[in-house]
Write a protein that holds these residues in place. Structure first.
Motif, PDB file in Angstrom:
ATOM      1  N   UNK A   1       0.899  -1.229  -0.341  1.00 33.94           N
ATOM      2  CA  UNK A   1      -0.104  -0.319   0.053  1.00 33.94           C
ATOM      3  C   UNK A   1       1.272   1.151   0.220  1.00 33.94           C
ATOM      4  N   UNK A   2       0.582   1.740  -1.005  1.00 40.07           N
ATOM      5  CA  UNK A   2       1.057   3.752  -0.647  1.00 40.07           C
ATOM      6  C   UNK A   2       0.853   3.906  -0.156  1.00 40.07           C
ATOM      7  N   UNK A   3       1.836   4.896   0.710  1.00 39.95           N
ATOM      8  CA  UNK A   3       1.726   5.807   2.051  1.00 39.95           C
ATOM      9  C   UNK A   3       2.969   6.861   1.783  1.00 39.95           C
ATOM     10  N   UNK A   4       2.662   7.939   3.100  1.00 41.95           N
ATOM     11  CA  UNK A   4       4.141   8.925   2.672  1.00 41.95           C
ATOM     12  C   UNK A   4       3.795   8.580   4.270  1.00 41.95           C
ATOM     13  N   UNK A   5       5.497   8.759   4.430  1.00 38.88           N
ATOM     14  CA  UNK A   5       5.983   8.801   5.876  1.00 38.88           C
ATOM     15  C   UNK A   5       7.253  10.219   6.211  1.00 38.88           C
ATOM     16  N   UNK A   6       6.872  10.386   7.576  1.00 37.20           N
ATOM     17  CA  UNK A   6       7.927  11.276   8.089  1.00 37.20           C
ATOM     18  C   UNK A   6       8.383  11.098   9.256  1.00 37.20           C
ATOM     19  N   UNK A   7       9.761  11.223   9.253  1.00 33.83           N
ATOM     20  CA  UNK A   7      11.437  10.996  10.067  1.00 33.83           C
ATOM     21  C   UNK A   7      10.718  12.165  11.160  1.00 33.83           C
TER      22      UNK A   7
END
Length: 345
Positions: free
Chosen positions: A34-40
């Motif tokens: 599944x395509x997701x956006x992530x943030x460190x």
């Protein structure tokens, strides 16, 4: 018979093949990332603040009652009305006290006449000093009784000692009341106070005249106030200290009993983890959680977190995350624990 058996076997083979095909499709779909956006996660430096909640109280609040007992025959105002200092709020039936006052007047007149008559005899030497002194004491006693009855008669009328708002009216006309019963509560709300409790670990951050932003949700408004009092003794149960924050109240829109949230800026800075509000979800137990990315497995796993304050449209994460962890900030609604993912920009 053989033909029927042949058709039955053929139908069973077709159904079995169809189910295997669907299972294969489902298995293939489940294996699709599944395509997701992530943030460190990185700590952010923010100005320190102490957040407390409390109740609004009037600047000065008094409970008023009669100094004598009797039956109420007049009440001037209803709850919520404005009251002026010195205004008559209520009165008692004065009949009995008027009679007692007239009796005291008669006693004074009688004692005065007796004193004047015996004074002449005393001056002529026909009355001893001790007998004349007794007459003088009788006159003094009569005058004191007259003053007492005059005071009791005056006390049948109750006046407000401050200007403010009538918060409570705990009596009605015709009701018989006793001495000292608090019947009316008047509060000066030209200025109001927030009464709140600060944990002992944060008390060192609070000082007199410190500025505070006061949010009152029932009004949908924010006010500015100052710390006017810091308690010196902790509550025995909560180990928290009382503080009072003063607020100007133009228009008298803030009323005692309202709930207020206060944020008091401090001189210290602190490092916190902030995340977009939309990345945080709630489970059925009302626990907050986020999805954390495992780069080695390309999967997202659910992680419970503890929340702090809202800072610039982001939410402070008090516990549950560490620096440089990767948190899903987009597409998380479709995820379950351990979902296979691919990160997009």
């Amino acid at each position: 018979m053989r033909r029927s058996l042949f058709y039955f076997t053929l139908i069973a083979i077709l159904i079995f093949s169809s189910c295997r095909h669907k299972e294969t499709q489902t298995s293939e779909n489940a294996s699709q990332p599944l395509a997701v956006k992530a943030e460190e996660v990185h700590p952010t430096t923010i100005s320190g603040e102490v957040s407390v909640s409390g109740n609004i109280d009037g600047n000065t609040t008094v409970k008023l009652g009669f100094m004598v007992g009797g039956k109420i025959n007049y009440i001037s105002n209803n709850e919520g009305d404005n009251i002026s200092k010195g205004q008559l709020i209520a009165s008692l039936d004065p009949t009995n006290y008027s009679i007692a006052k007239r009796q005291a007047d008669v006693q004074v007149s009688t004692a005065s006449d007796e004193f004047d008559r015996l004074k002449i005899l005393h001056e002529r030497g026909s009355l001893s000093e001790s007998d004349f002194s007794k007459i003088g004491f009788n006159l003094q006693q009569a005058k004191l009784q007259q003053q007492l009855q005059q005071k009791n008669l005056s006390d049948t009328r109750l006046y407000s000692t401050i200007s403010g708002v009538l918060l409570k009216r705990q009596a009605e006309v015709g009701e018989i009341v006793s001495v000292g019963s608090p019947l009316f509560i008047v509060s000066d709300i030209s200025k109001v106070k927030v009464l709140a409790y600060v944990p002992e670990g944060e008390l060192h951050e609070i000082r007199i005249d410190q500025t505070a932003n006061i949010s009152i949700s029932s009004l949908g408004r924010t006010f500015t106030g100052k710390v006017i009092e810091v308690g010196s003794t902790a509550d025995a149960t909560s180990r928290a200290f009382t503080i009072k924050i003063g607020i100007e109240n133009p228009g008298l829109v803030i009323r005692p009993g309202m709930i207020a949230e206060a944020r008091i800026a401090t001189n210290s800075n602190k490092q916190v983890i902030l995340l977009p509000a939309e990345s945080i979800q709630q489970d059925q137990a009302n626990q907050s959680f986020v999805f954390v990315v495992d780069k080695a497995q390309n999967k997202a796993f659910r992680r419970r977190v503890s929340l702090g304050n809202m800072v610039d449209n982001k939410i402070e994460i008090v516990s549950g995350l560490s620096e440089k962890e990767l948190v899903v900030t987009g597409g998380q609604k479709r995820l379950s624990d351990g979902s296979l993912i691919t990160i997009t920009k």
